[in-house]
Design a protein around this motif. Structure first.
Motif, PDB file in Angstrom:
ATOM      1  N   GLN A   1      11.293  11.437  10.690  1.00 50.27           N
ATOM      2  CA  GLN A   1       9.844  11.383  10.495  1.00 50.27           C
ATOM      3  C   GLN A   1       9.402   9.931  10.370  1.00 50.27           C
ATOM      4  OE1 GLN A   1       8.535  13.534   7.057  1.00 50.27           O
ATOM      5  NE2 GLN A   1       6.380  13.098   7.399  1.00 50.27           N
ATOM      6  N   VAL A   2       8.459   9.547  11.195  1.00 44.92           N
ATOM      7  CA  VAL A   2       7.964   8.173  11.147  1.00 44.92           C
ATOM      8  C   VAL A   2       6.994   8.024   9.994  1.00 44.92           C
ATOM      9  CG1 VAL A   2       6.638   6.423  12.377  1.00 44.92           C
ATOM     10  CG2 VAL A   2       8.261   7.867  13.634  1.00 44.92           C
ATOM     11  N   GLN A   3       7.161   6.976   9.237  1.00 43.07           N
ATOM     12  CA  GLN A   3       6.247   6.679   8.138  1.00 43.07           C
ATOM     13  C   GLN A   3       5.589   5.336   8.370  1.00 43.07           C
ATOM     14  OE1 GLN A   3       8.920   7.112   4.729  1.00 43.07           O
ATOM     15  NE2 GLN A   3       8.059   9.139   4.343  1.00 43.07           N
ATOM     16  N   LEU A   4       4.361   5.232   7.872  1.00 41.23           N
ATOM     17  CA  LEU A   4       3.590   4.002   8.020  1.00 41.23           C
ATOM     18  C   LEU A   4       3.329   3.413   6.632  1.00 41.23           C
ATOM     19  CD1 LEU A   4       0.935   5.169  10.652  1.00 41.23           C
ATOM     20  CD2 LEU A   4       3.266   4.308  11.021  1.00 41.23           C
ATOM     21  N   VAL A   5       3.466   2.108   6.540  1.00 38.40           N
ATOM     22  CA  VAL A   5       3.247   1.422   5.265  1.00 38.40           C
ATOM     23  C   VAL A   5       2.177   0.355   5.476  1.00 38.40           C
ATOM     24  CG1 VAL A   5       4.255   0.045   3.426  1.00 38.40           C
ATOM     25  CG2 VAL A   5       5.615   1.837   4.544  1.00 38.40           C
ATOM     26  N   GLU A   6       1.082   0.496   4.716  1.00 37.50           N
ATOM     27  CA  GLU A   6      -0.044  -0.433   4.830  1.00 37.50           C
ATOM     28  C   GLU A   6      -0.002  -1.471   3.714  1.00 37.50           C
ATOM     29  OE1 GLU A   6      -2.727   3.394   6.074  1.00 37.50           O
ATOM     30  OE2 GLU A   6      -1.806   2.963   4.135  1.00 37.50           O
ATOM     31  N   SER A   7      -0.622  -2.603   3.985  1.00 42.00           N
ATOM     32  CA  SER A   7      -0.777  -3.629   2.960  1.00 42.00           C
ATOM     33  C   SER A   7      -2.000  -4.476   3.302  1.00 42.00           C
ATOM     34  CB  SER A   7       0.463  -4.521   2.894  1.00 42.00           C
ATOM     35  OG  SER A   7       0.686  -5.167   4.132  1.00 42.00           O
ATOM     36  N   GLY A   8      -2.491  -5.206   2.301  1.00 39.60           N
ATOM     37  CA  GLY A   8      -3.551  -6.169   2.549  1.00 39.60           C
ATOM     38  C   GLY A   8      -4.921  -5.817   2.010  1.00 39.60           C
ATOM     39  N   GLY A   9      -5.077  -4.646   1.428  1.00 41.23           N
ATOM     40  CA  GLY A   9      -6.384  -4.306   0.872  1.00 41.23           C
ATOM     41  C   GLY A   9      -6.657  -5.097  -0.393  1.00 41.23           C
ATOM     42  N   GLY A  10      -7.866  -4.917  -0.926  1.00 41.78           N
ATOM     43  CA  GLY A  10      -8.219  -5.597  -2.154  1.00 41.78           C
ATOM     44  C   GLY A  10      -9.710  -5.714  -2.332  1.00 41.78           C
ATOM     45  N   LEU A  11     -10.076  -6.591  -3.264  1.00 44.13           N
ATOM     46  CA  LEU A  11     -11.476  -6.833  -3.617  1.00 44.13           C
ATOM     47  C   LEU A  11     -11.899  -8.186  -3.056  1.00 44.13           C
ATOM     48  CD1 LEU A  11     -14.075  -6.204  -5.261  1.00 44.13           C
ATOM     49  CD2 LEU A  11     -12.935  -7.289  -7.219  1.00 44.13           C
ATOM     50  N   VAL A  12     -13.039  -8.201  -2.387  1.00 45.03           N
ATOM     51  CA  VAL A  12     -13.526  -9.445  -1.803  1.00 45.03           C
ATOM     52  C   VAL A  12     -15.041  -9.474  -1.908  1.00 45.03           C
ATOM     53  CG1 VAL A  12     -13.689  -8.464   0.529  1.00 45.03           C
ATOM     54  CG2 VAL A  12     -13.340 -10.935   0.240  1.00 45.03           C
ATOM     55  N   GLY A  16     -16.737 -12.429   2.902  1.00 46.55           N
ATOM     56  CA  GLY A  16     -15.334 -12.820   2.907  1.00 46.55           C
ATOM     57  C   GLY A  16     -14.522 -12.108   3.966  1.00 46.55           C
ATOM     58  N   SER A  17     -13.220 -12.345   3.922  1.00 50.05           N
ATOM     59  CA  SER A  17     -12.309 -11.801   4.929  1.00 50.05           C
ATOM     60  C   SER A  17     -11.086 -11.172   4.267  1.00 50.05           C
ATOM     61  CB  SER A  17     -11.836 -12.912   5.880  1.00 50.05           C
ATOM     62  OG  SER A  17     -12.909 -13.488   6.586  1.00 50.05           O
ATOM     63  N   LEU A  18     -10.532 -10.196   4.961  1.00 50.49           N
ATOM     64  CA  LEU A  18      -9.263  -9.597   4.576  1.00 50.49           C
ATOM     65  C   LEU A  18      -8.495  -9.267   5.845  1.00 50.49           C
ATOM     66  CD1 LEU A  18     -10.155  -7.009   1.759  1.00 50.49           C
ATOM     67  CD2 LEU A  18      -8.786  -9.079   1.490  1.00 50.49           C
ATOM     68  N   ARG A  19      -7.187  -9.216   5.717  1.00 46.22           N
ATOM     69  CA  ARG A  19      -6.347  -8.819   6.839  1.00 46.22           C
ATOM     70  C   ARG A  19      -5.448  -7.681   6.398  1.00 46.22           C
ATOM     71  NH1 ARG A  19      -1.134 -11.596   9.610  1.00 46.22           N
ATOM     72  NH2 ARG A  19      -1.558 -11.124  11.797  1.00 46.22           N
ATOM     73  N   LEU A  20      -5.553  -6.564   7.073  1.00 45.78           N
ATOM     74  CA  LEU A  20      -4.713  -5.407   6.801  1.00 45.78           C
ATOM     75  C   LEU A  20      -3.538  -5.387   7.781  1.00 45.78           C
ATOM     76  CD1 LEU A  20      -7.420  -2.610   6.340  1.00 45.78           C
ATOM     77  CD2 LEU A  20      -6.538  -4.232   4.654  1.00 45.78           C
ATOM     78  N   GLY A 111      -0.959   6.497   7.646  1.00 46.62           N
ATOM     79  CA  GLY A 111      -0.611   5.857   6.394  1.00 46.62           C
ATOM     80  C   GLY A 111      -1.348   6.489   5.232  1.00 46.62           C
ATOM     81  N   GLN A 112      -0.945   6.103   4.044  1.00 50.52           N
ATOM     82  CA  GLN A 112      -1.558   6.689   2.843  1.00 50.52           C
ATOM     83  C   GLN A 112      -2.893   6.062   2.507  1.00 50.52           C
ATOM     84  OE1 GLN A 112       1.387   6.643  -0.312  1.00 50.52           O
ATOM     85  NE2 GLN A 112       2.104   8.658   0.325  1.00 50.52           N
ATOM     86  N   GLY A 113      -3.146   4.900   3.048  1.00 45.45           N
ATOM     87  CA  GLY A 113      -4.439   4.260   2.834  1.00 45.45           C
ATOM     88  C   GLY A 113      -4.368   3.098   1.863  1.00 45.45           C
ATOM     89  N   THR A 114      -5.238   2.129   2.083  1.00 43.27           N
ATOM     90  CA  THR A 114      -5.360   0.984   1.194  1.00 43.27           C
ATOM     91  C   THR A 114      -6.839   0.740   0.922  1.00 43.27           C
ATOM     92  OG1 THR A 114      -4.729  -1.349   0.893  1.00 43.27           O
ATOM     93  CG2 THR A 114      -5.334  -0.702   3.108  1.00 43.27           C
ATOM     94  N   GLN A 115      -7.156   0.490  -0.334  1.00 40.40           N
ATOM     95  CA  GLN A 115      -8.556   0.338  -0.749  1.00 40.40           C
ATOM     96  C   GLN A 115      -9.084  -1.050  -0.395  1.00 40.40           C
ATOM     97  OE1 GLN A 115     -10.731   2.645  -2.391  1.00 40.40           O
ATOM     98  NE2 GLN A 115     -12.240   1.070  -1.895  1.00 40.40           N
ATOM     99  N   VAL A 116     -10.243  -1.074   0.217  1.00 43.54           N
ATOM    100  CA  VAL A 116     -10.977  -2.317   0.465  1.00 43.54           C
ATOM    101  C   VAL A 116     -12.316  -2.190  -0.234  1.00 43.54           C
ATOM    102  CG1 VAL A 116     -12.131  -3.736   2.200  1.00 43.54           C
ATOM    103  CG2 VAL A 116      -9.842  -2.813   2.655  1.00 43.54           C
ATOM    104  N   THR A 117     -12.590  -3.116  -1.142  1.00 38.89           N
ATOM    105  CA  THR A 117     -13.846  -3.104  -1.877  1.00 38.89           C
ATOM    106  C   THR A 117     -14.560  -4.427  -1.663  1.00 38.89           C
ATOM    107  OG1 THR A 117     -12.904  -1.652  -3.566  1.00 38.89           O
ATOM    108  CG2 THR A 117     -14.940  -2.823  -4.132  1.00 38.89           C
ATOM    109  N   VAL A 118     -15.809  -4.344  -1.210  1.00 39.36           N
ATOM    110  CA  VAL A 118     -16.606  -5.543  -0.942  1.00 39.36           C
ATOM    111  C   VAL A 118     -17.758  -5.575  -1.931  1.00 39.36           C
ATOM    112  CG1 VAL A 118     -17.854  -6.874   0.778  1.00 39.36           C
ATOM    113  CG2 VAL A 118     -15.984  -5.359   1.490  1.00 39.36           C
ATOM    114  N   SER A 119     -17.802  -6.603  -2.745  1.00 41.74           N
ATOM    115  CA  SER A 119     -18.865  -6.726  -3.745  1.00 41.74           C
ATOM    116  C   SER A 119     -20.019  -7.555  -3.190  1.00 41.74           C
ATOM    117  CB  SER A 119     -18.316  -7.367  -5.010  1.00 41.74           C
ATOM    118  OG  SER A 119     -17.873  -8.679  -4.735  1.00 41.74           O
ATOM    119  N   SER A 120     -21.200  -7.223  -3.658  1.00 43.40           N
ATOM    120  CA  SER A 120     -22.395  -7.932  -3.167  1.00 43.40           C
ATOM    121  C   SER A 120     -22.690  -9.162  -3.989  1.00 43.40           C
ATOM    122  CB  SER A 120     -23.596  -6.995  -3.174  1.00 43.40           C
ATOM    123  OG  SER A 120     -23.787  -6.474  -4.467  1.00 43.40           O
TER     124      SER A 120
END
Length: 120
Positions: A1-12, A16-20, A111-120
């Motif tokens: 079974q193929v699994q996917l692993v995500e990284s790079g989310g966060g608060l910005v 700003g910029s983020l790279r997943l 993938g299971q998902g990674t949270q990206v939060t963008v504040s104003s």
């Protein structure tokens, strides 16, 4: 079974910029389609960007000109560079891959998902 692993989310902050990143496990032999989806706090799910083996890309209208999807076939990895982020980009981002395993069977994986939060 193929699994996917995500990284790079966060608060910005807005603007700003983020790279997943998302990498598939080694039993993925060849991956035809790689994509990123997101699910907003209001539970709206949309395809953000997709890229095929020939590196042809499709983007949601809401991210065109701001987000860039790229892939590294040797590393079985897909990236999402997100620039000029806006509060409405806040969501759980998950990757998707469709391909063939080392046993020559078809697979689809998310993938299971990674949270990206963008504040104003």
């Amino acid at each position: 079974q193929v699994q996917l692993v995500e990284s790079g989310g966060g608060l910005v902050q807005a603007g700003g910029s983020l790279r997943l990143s998302c990498v598939a496990t080694n039993n993925a032999r060849e991956i035809s389609v790689m994509a990123w989806y997101r699910q907003t706090p209001g539970n709206v799910r949309e395809m953000v960007a997709r890229i095929n083996y020939e590196r042809e890309t499709v983007y949601a209208d809401s991210v065109k000109g701001r987000f860039t999807i790229a892939r590294d076939n040797g590393k079985k990895t897909v990236y999402l560079q997100m620039n000029s982020l806006m509060p409405e980009d806040t969501a759980v981002y998950s990757c998707y891959m469709d391909g063939v395993t080392t046993s020559f069977t078809h697979f689809e994986a998310r993938g299971q998902g990674t949270q990206v939060t963008v504040s104003s």
